[in-house]
Design a protein around this motif. Structure first.
Motif, PDB file in Angstrom:
ATOM      1  N   VAL A 181       0.844  -1.201   0.000  1.00 50.57           N
ATOM      2  CA  VAL A 181       0.000   0.000   0.000  1.00 50.57           C
ATOM      3  C   VAL A 181       0.879   1.251   0.000  1.00 50.57           C
ATOM      4  O   VAL A 181       0.623   2.219  -0.732  1.00 50.57           O
ATOM      5  N   LEU A 182       1.935   1.239   0.811  1.00 50.82           N
ATOM      6  CA  LEU A 182       2.823   2.399   0.878  1.00 50.82           C
ATOM      7  C   LEU A 182       3.500   2.666  -0.461  1.00 50.82           C
ATOM      8  O   LEU A 182       3.754   3.819  -0.817  1.00 50.82           O
ATOM      9  N   GLN A 228       1.546   7.875  -5.908  1.00 57.19           N
ATOM     10  CA  GLN A 228       0.633   9.020  -5.908  1.00 57.19           C
ATOM     11  C   GLN A 228       1.369  10.308  -5.522  1.00 57.19           C
ATOM     12  O   GLN A 228       1.130  11.369  -6.095  1.00 57.19           O
ATOM     13  N   ARG A 229       2.258  10.199  -4.544  1.00 57.87           N
ATOM     14  CA  ARG A 229       3.003  11.376  -4.088  1.00 57.87           C
ATOM     15  C   ARG A 229       3.901  11.930  -5.188  1.00 57.87           C
ATOM     16  O   ARG A 229       3.966  13.149  -5.389  1.00 57.87           O
ATOM     17  N   VAL A 230       4.570  11.048  -5.910  1.00 62.04           N
ATOM     18  CA  VAL A 230       5.439  11.488  -6.994  1.00 62.04           C
ATOM     19  C   VAL A 230       4.623  12.172  -8.085  1.00 62.04           C
ATOM     20  O   VAL A 230       5.020  13.217  -8.623  1.00 62.04           O
ATOM     21  N   LEU A 231       3.464  11.611  -8.400  1.00 63.93           N
ATOM     22  CA  LEU A 231       2.606  12.218  -9.424  1.00 63.93           C
ATOM     23  C   LEU A 231       2.136  13.609  -8.986  1.00 63.93           C
ATOM     24  O   LEU A 231       1.932  14.491  -9.823  1.00 63.93           O
ATOM     25  N   ALA A 232       1.962  13.797  -7.678  1.00 62.78           N
ATOM     26  CA  ALA A 232       1.536  15.105  -7.170  1.00 62.78           C
ATOM     27  C   ALA A 232       2.697  16.081  -7.053  1.00 62.78           C
ATOM     28  O   ALA A 232       2.491  17.253  -6.713  1.00 62.78           O
ATOM     29  N   LYS A 235      -2.166  11.820   4.873  1.00 57.12           N
ATOM     30  CA  LYS A 235      -1.678  12.900   4.009  1.00 57.12           C
ATOM     31  C   LYS A 235      -2.070  12.678   2.555  1.00 57.12           C
ATOM     32  O   LYS A 235      -2.254  13.635   1.793  1.00 57.12           O
ATOM     33  N   GLU A 236      -2.206  11.414   2.159  1.00 55.12           N
ATOM     34  CA  GLU A 236      -2.508  11.101   0.756  1.00 55.12           C
ATOM     35  C   GLU A 236      -3.852  11.674   0.305  1.00 55.12           C
ATOM     36  O   GLU A 236      -4.053  11.899  -0.896  1.00 55.12           O
ATOM     37  N   ALA A 296      -3.256  19.161  -3.666  1.00 56.14           N
ATOM     38  CA  ALA A 296      -1.874  19.650  -3.689  1.00 56.14           C
ATOM     39  C   ALA A 296      -1.332  19.729  -5.111  1.00 56.14           C
ATOM     40  O   ALA A 296      -0.601  20.666  -5.456  1.00 56.14           O
ATOM     41  N   GLN A 297      -1.701  18.770  -5.931  1.00 56.70           N
ATOM     42  CA  GLN A 297      -1.233  18.768  -7.322  1.00 56.70           C
ATOM     43  C   GLN A 297      -1.678  20.028  -8.057  1.00 56.70           C
ATOM     44  O   GLN A 297      -0.967  20.548  -8.911  1.00 56.70           O
TER      45      GLN A 297
END
Length: 325
Positions: free
Chosen positions: A33-34, A40-44, A83-84, A90-91
């Motif tokens: 999951v992480l 997702q974080r990198v895409l944002a 945070k996700e 954020a994006q």
């Protein structure tokens, strides 16, 4: 090296790497999951970091690629969230503002202490410390946003720690006695309507918090089973937090404190919110006459995921309009 020997060496190395990966996941299956959260974080366009503040280790995502003097936007997630949840918003804010989205202590990747206090009051003080130690930058306004439980925490932080908050945004915020709905009545009966213990309850949880089918997350195997197991292990912790913020003496403190908020404010709700009924927006508005009000249609409790574009536009207006306190 001959081709045959090279192929044999490559096969051995691949087998070793596969075994190492299997061991890594066996030790902590939630890493599956992480890994998707990291994608997702990198895409944002965000970076992961960690910091120790007082007695808790915080994990947070941030982006500091903004013009000099740009406002700092700090985003606080809700109950069972992380945070996700803020990544879609954020994006859309990236590049205009400095961005910080932490996992609250007790949640996500941040540290949790057995028997610790993770109610509205304790968390609001921790958020103020996070702003002071990590997010605040001289010459940069701090815009504090909170969703659901995070909205209740943020309301308290803006009222009780006004020196660290210049503008405030409450998204589908908890902390007031809204009109009865199935979710609220279940909480008052001692239930956790967000509890997840199997595939059916996971689907029910998603259906409660999301209204727009197109925005509902699809969790493929084996991530779904790993996520369910994690939520089952967290059931006692979730219940203890809900006892404080949903049934305890703290449950209406955010709404009461809102009358002391003097900063420019934003109230944003979705009309079809089945968790924090839209009547809560009027209750907050009565205490925040300076607040801009945004009511979105066709979405539920997860406004920041279901309608990130109009949510981003509302944040832009909050920052552009009105003088800071």
């Amino acid at each position: 090296m001959s081709l045959r020997r090279w192929i044999k060496t490559a096969a051995v190395m691949a087998a070793v790497l596969l075994c190492a990966l299997g061991l890594w996941l066996w030790l902590d299956p939630f890493r599956v999951v992480l890994a998707d959260y990291a994608r997702q974080r990198v895409l944002a366009g965000l970076t992961r970091n960690a910091v120790k503040i007082d007695d808790h280790r915080w994990v947070y995502a941030y982006n500091d690629e903004a013009p000099a003097g740009a406002p700092t936007v700090v985003m606080i997630h809700g109950f069972t969230g992380s945070k996700e949840n803020w990544y879609p918003l954020a994006q859309r804010l990236r590049g205009r503002y400095r961005l910080f989205a932490p996992d609250l202590p007790g949640w996500g990747e941040s540290e949790r202490h057995a028997g610790g206090d993770y109610g509205f009051v304790a968390q609001n003080d921790r958020v103020a410390r996070f702003i002071e130690q990590v997010a605040r930058k001289p010459g940069s306004e701090v815009v504090l946003l909170g969703h659901s439980m995070g909205g209740g925490i943020v309301a308290l932080t803006a009222a009780r720690h006004p020196r660290v908050v210049d503008r405030v945004g409450l998204f589908d915020a908890a902390g007031v006695r809204f009109q009865d709905n199935a979710f609220g009545l279940a909480v008052l009966r001692g239930k956790n309507p967000f509890a997840v213990s199997d595939a059916a309850s996971l689907r029910r949880y998603i259906d409660i918090v999301f209204y727009d089918d197109a925005a509902k997350p699809v969790i493929p195997w084996p991530a779904d089973r790993i996520y369910i197991d994690r939520r089952k292990r967290d059931a006692g912790f979730e219940q203890s937090v809900l006892d404080k913020i949903g049934r305890g003496d703290e449950r209406f403190l955010p709404g009461e404190a809102a009358a002391d908020i003097r900063q420019p404010a934003l109230l944003l709700w979705c009309r079809q919110d089945a968790v924090i009924d839209v009547s809560a927006m009027d209750l907050y508005a009565a205490r925040l006459p300076q607040a801009q009000r945004v009511l979105l249609d066709g979405c539920g409790h997860m406004s920041i995921v279901e309608r990130p574009e109009p949510a981003a536009q509302a944040v832009n207006r909050l920052i552009a309009e009105g003088r800071p306190r």
